[in-house]
Structures are given as C-alpha cells and as structure tokens.
Design a protein around this motif. Sequence first.
Motif, PDB file in Angstrom:
ATOM      1  N   TYR A  13      -8.573   8.035 -10.300  1.00  0.00           N
ATOM      2  CA  TYR A  13      -9.143   7.598  -9.023  1.00  0.00           C
ATOM      3  C   TYR A  13      -8.255   7.998  -7.848  1.00  0.00           C
ATOM      4  CZ  TYR A  13     -12.538   4.869 -11.675  1.00  0.00           C
ATOM      5  OH  TYR A  13     -13.552   4.490 -12.519  1.00  0.00           O
ATOM      6  N   LEU A  14      -6.938   7.941  -8.022  1.00  0.00           N
ATOM      7  CA  LEU A  14      -6.038   8.382  -6.959  1.00  0.00           C
ATOM      8  C   LEU A  14      -6.172   9.892  -6.728  1.00  0.00           C
ATOM      9  CD1 LEU A  14      -2.782   6.314  -7.666  1.00  0.00           C
ATOM     10  CD2 LEU A  14      -4.433   6.001  -5.802  1.00  0.00           C
ATOM     11  N   TYR A  16      -8.900  11.583  -7.017  1.00  0.00           N
ATOM     12  CA  TYR A  16     -10.117  11.793  -6.236  1.00  0.00           C
ATOM     13  C   TYR A  16      -9.997  11.252  -4.814  1.00  0.00           C
ATOM     14  CZ  TYR A  16     -12.767  13.943  -9.948  1.00  0.00           C
ATOM     15  OH  TYR A  16     -13.209  14.836 -10.893  1.00  0.00           O
ATOM     16  N   LEU A  17      -9.148  10.258  -4.614  1.00  0.00           N
ATOM     17  CA  LEU A  17      -8.851   9.834  -3.245  1.00  0.00           C
ATOM     18  C   LEU A  17      -8.254  10.997  -2.462  1.00  0.00           C
ATOM     19  CD1 LEU A  17      -7.270   6.503  -2.099  1.00  0.00           C
ATOM     20  CD2 LEU A  17      -6.369   8.646  -1.227  1.00  0.00           C
ATOM     21  N   PHE A 138     -13.516   6.379  -4.166  1.00  0.00           N
ATOM     22  CA  PHE A 138     -12.152   6.786  -3.824  1.00  0.00           C
ATOM     23  C   PHE A 138     -12.147   8.076  -3.013  1.00  0.00           C
ATOM     24  CE2 PHE A 138     -11.339   3.652  -7.030  1.00  0.00           C
ATOM     25  CZ  PHE A 138     -10.141   3.081  -6.636  1.00  0.00           C
ATOM     26  N   ILE A 141     -12.699   6.937   0.462  1.00  0.00           N
ATOM     27  CA  ILE A 141     -11.495   6.362   1.071  1.00  0.00           C
ATOM     28  C   ILE A 141     -10.619   7.478   1.625  1.00  0.00           C
ATOM     29  CG2 ILE A 141      -9.363   5.091   0.620  1.00  0.00           C
ATOM     30  CD1 ILE A 141     -10.874   3.495  -1.495  1.00  0.00           C
ATOM     31  N   PHE A 261     -18.217   4.786   1.105  1.00  0.00           N
ATOM     32  CA  PHE A 261     -17.422   3.863   0.289  1.00  0.00           C
ATOM     33  C   PHE A 261     -18.214   2.598  -0.031  1.00  0.00           C
ATOM     34  CE2 PHE A 261     -14.343   0.296   0.178  1.00  0.00           C
ATOM     35  CZ  PHE A 261     -13.690   0.640  -0.994  1.00  0.00           C
TER      36      PHE A 261
END
Length: 411
Positions: A13-14, A16-17, A138, A141, A261
């Motif tokens: 997920y990070l 893809y952030l 993400f 974000i 989001f």
Amino acid sequence: MKHPYLNMGVGIYLSYLLLGMVNIVLASNMSFLSERLGVFRTDISLLISIVGIGHLLSINIAGKLSDRYGRKPLLISAAVLYAVFLIGVPTTTHFALAMFFALFAGVSNSLLDAASYPALNEGFKEAAGTATVLIKAFMSIGAALLPVFIAFLISQDMFFGYAFFLPAILFIGLGFYFIPVRFPVVNGEKRKEEMDKENAEKQASNPHSWREGTAIVLIGFFSVSMTIVIQTWLPTFGQEIIQLNENNAVRLLSFYSVGGFISVLLLAWLLKRIIKPITAMMFAPSVAAIFVFALLFAHDSSLVPFIAFFLGLSTSGIYQLAMTVMIQMFPNNKGVSVSYVSAAASVAFMVIPYITGLLTKHIGISSVFYLELVITIVSTALAVYLSRKIKLFSKIYQRDLNYKLKSLQKF
C-alpha cells in the motif's frame, strides 16, 4: 492476533501511495519540465506516453516472472527502478534522456502490478476484493499530497526537482523494507494442490469466455483513460478555461484525489456488505459522465473544485475491480491474468496522453474533456454488457445445479 501478511500489505500500500505521486508528477510539473528540457508543455504528454510504452513492453514478462520467482523480488526491483526514474528526469536537460528514464517508470509499474495484485489476492483471500480496491485509496492519498508539496515548493521558490527526489528516497527505503517481509508461497506442491482445487471450483461456478475477458480488459483500459485525462489536463483546463492561477489549478488535483480516496473507502465497505464489483463498474462511470458534462459547461471557479471532487468520487477503484474480477475468472497463473488488464492500462498510458496532447495543441483543451465524456459512456456500456453476461451465466449454472440435485434425489 496479527495477520501473517500484514507487513506485506503495508509495504504494498505504501508503494501505491508513492505511485499516486509518480502518476501525476510529470503532469503537475509540465511548466518546469518544458522549460528545463527545452520543449513545449504539450510535449510532456509524450513523456507520459513513454511510461505507457515501457509498461506495455514489459507487463507480460513481469507476469511470468511473478508466477515463476515470486512477488517479493519484483517489488524490490520496482522500488529501485522508480528511484532511477525519479532522480533521472529532473536532473537531465535532454528530452531524449528523459524519455529513456520514463521507460524505467513503465517497467517499474509492470513489476509492481504483476506482484502486488496476486500477492494481495493470495495473502488476504477472505477479503480479496476489498484488499485490491484499497490500492486505489493509497494512490489517491499520494496524488492528493503531491500537489500540496508542489504548491509549497512554488511558494518558497524552491527547485521543482524536490517533488521527484522525495518519493525517490521513500522508494529506496521501501526496497530495503521488503527484504525481510514474509510473502505467501507461490510455488510448492501443497500450494499447487490448493490452487488446482480452487481453480476447478471457480471454473465450475464461474463459466466465462474470451468475450467476457475482453470486456474486462476494455473496462480496465477505459478506467485508466478516465484517470489519465483528469490527472494530466485538469490543471491546464483550470488555467485556460476557468482562469485559475497555477497554484489553484494544481490544487484541483487534490480535490480530485480526496474524492477518489473517499470513494475507495466507501467502495471497500460496500463490497463486503452490499454490492458486487460489476455493479460498481456500471454505476461509477455513468455518474462520472454527469460531472464531466458539468465541468464542460459550468465555468464558475467556485464550482470547479466540487466538480473535481465528485469526478474523483466516481472514477476511482474501477481498474482495481477489473483486476479482481479478472483474477477470479482466470485463476490459473494470476500474474499472467493480471498482465492482460495491466497491459490495457499501459496502452492507455501510451495512447491517451499522445492523443489528448494533439487535441489540446490543434483544437483546444475542451476537446480533451469531450473525449472524456465519450470514454465514460463507453465504459458504462461495457459494464452493462458484462453484467448481463454474468447474470446469464449465473442462471445457467443454477439451472444445471438444480437439475443435478433432482437427478440425485431420484436415486
């Protein structure tokens, strides 16, 4: 008890952030890049197309590597290559070299997609749809944070390259983070037996053909196209049509990303309780069409941020839903299955920026959003077709099941 693959999920997920930042970093810095590279602003759209070319050339290979060698090596490689792209583009003054670095971003995207979607599907089987849809949350974000950071750099009269260097440093950190993290086993006799059993059950209960697979791939293409148009050209539309200053025009992407989001969080909740993925695929683009129409004809500067927000609300998560459905319909070799939808995304990244660049140069920025309107309508039509097919297959399967039960009862 801690989920055994929680650390894996956090890392994905990070990633893809940061990808959310990467996806808009070129479009958000068009003015700076065109000045540094000595090209027109519209030529930066060609740079974005090169990312799609790199993705298209590498996605099939990435899918095979993912199924053969596992997900972790690809995620680490993706982090390294993204760092190369993010450091290389703002430090060069040669457009040809910038295009070369853009290829790295496309390859990185292939590696990330081919590893992440199957890994989440395997690690979070109990909520695979929700796990994959959260990827978009993400990304939203990251896409919301980057314009704020760029606005800060502009206000402080700082070098635009810092908008590239920050995610590059974070990607390098993620590469090291993934090294000790535990991932689901891809190969192995036990895993193979489990997969064979699951695949047999899924194929028996979800009849499908190449037509339905093609429809999903096309939905993936158009869902990404919707996002590319908005992320690439919304700031330009804000400046040229709405007469916003550069800061406020770039901030429109933040409103769009916040809407995305919220949409994904809502969608993740609804998928677990109320709706099916195909229902969302039909509803979302039809709503997006309404707000694209509003953007074209409501030129009030006070309304545009709200329109941007609702565009984000109605266009987010469709690509991830297409990925989930494709994996469910074609469970053998998940990495390769994902590569078909991902390849459609790479074609969109390659073709749409180039086409919209030509439209902007020769017709005007409004023509780009008329194209967006057509895309939303076609996406809705494809989803309606696929929904009808799924319902038909469901009825046929239920009829055959009832017939078998009645036959057994006779004995």
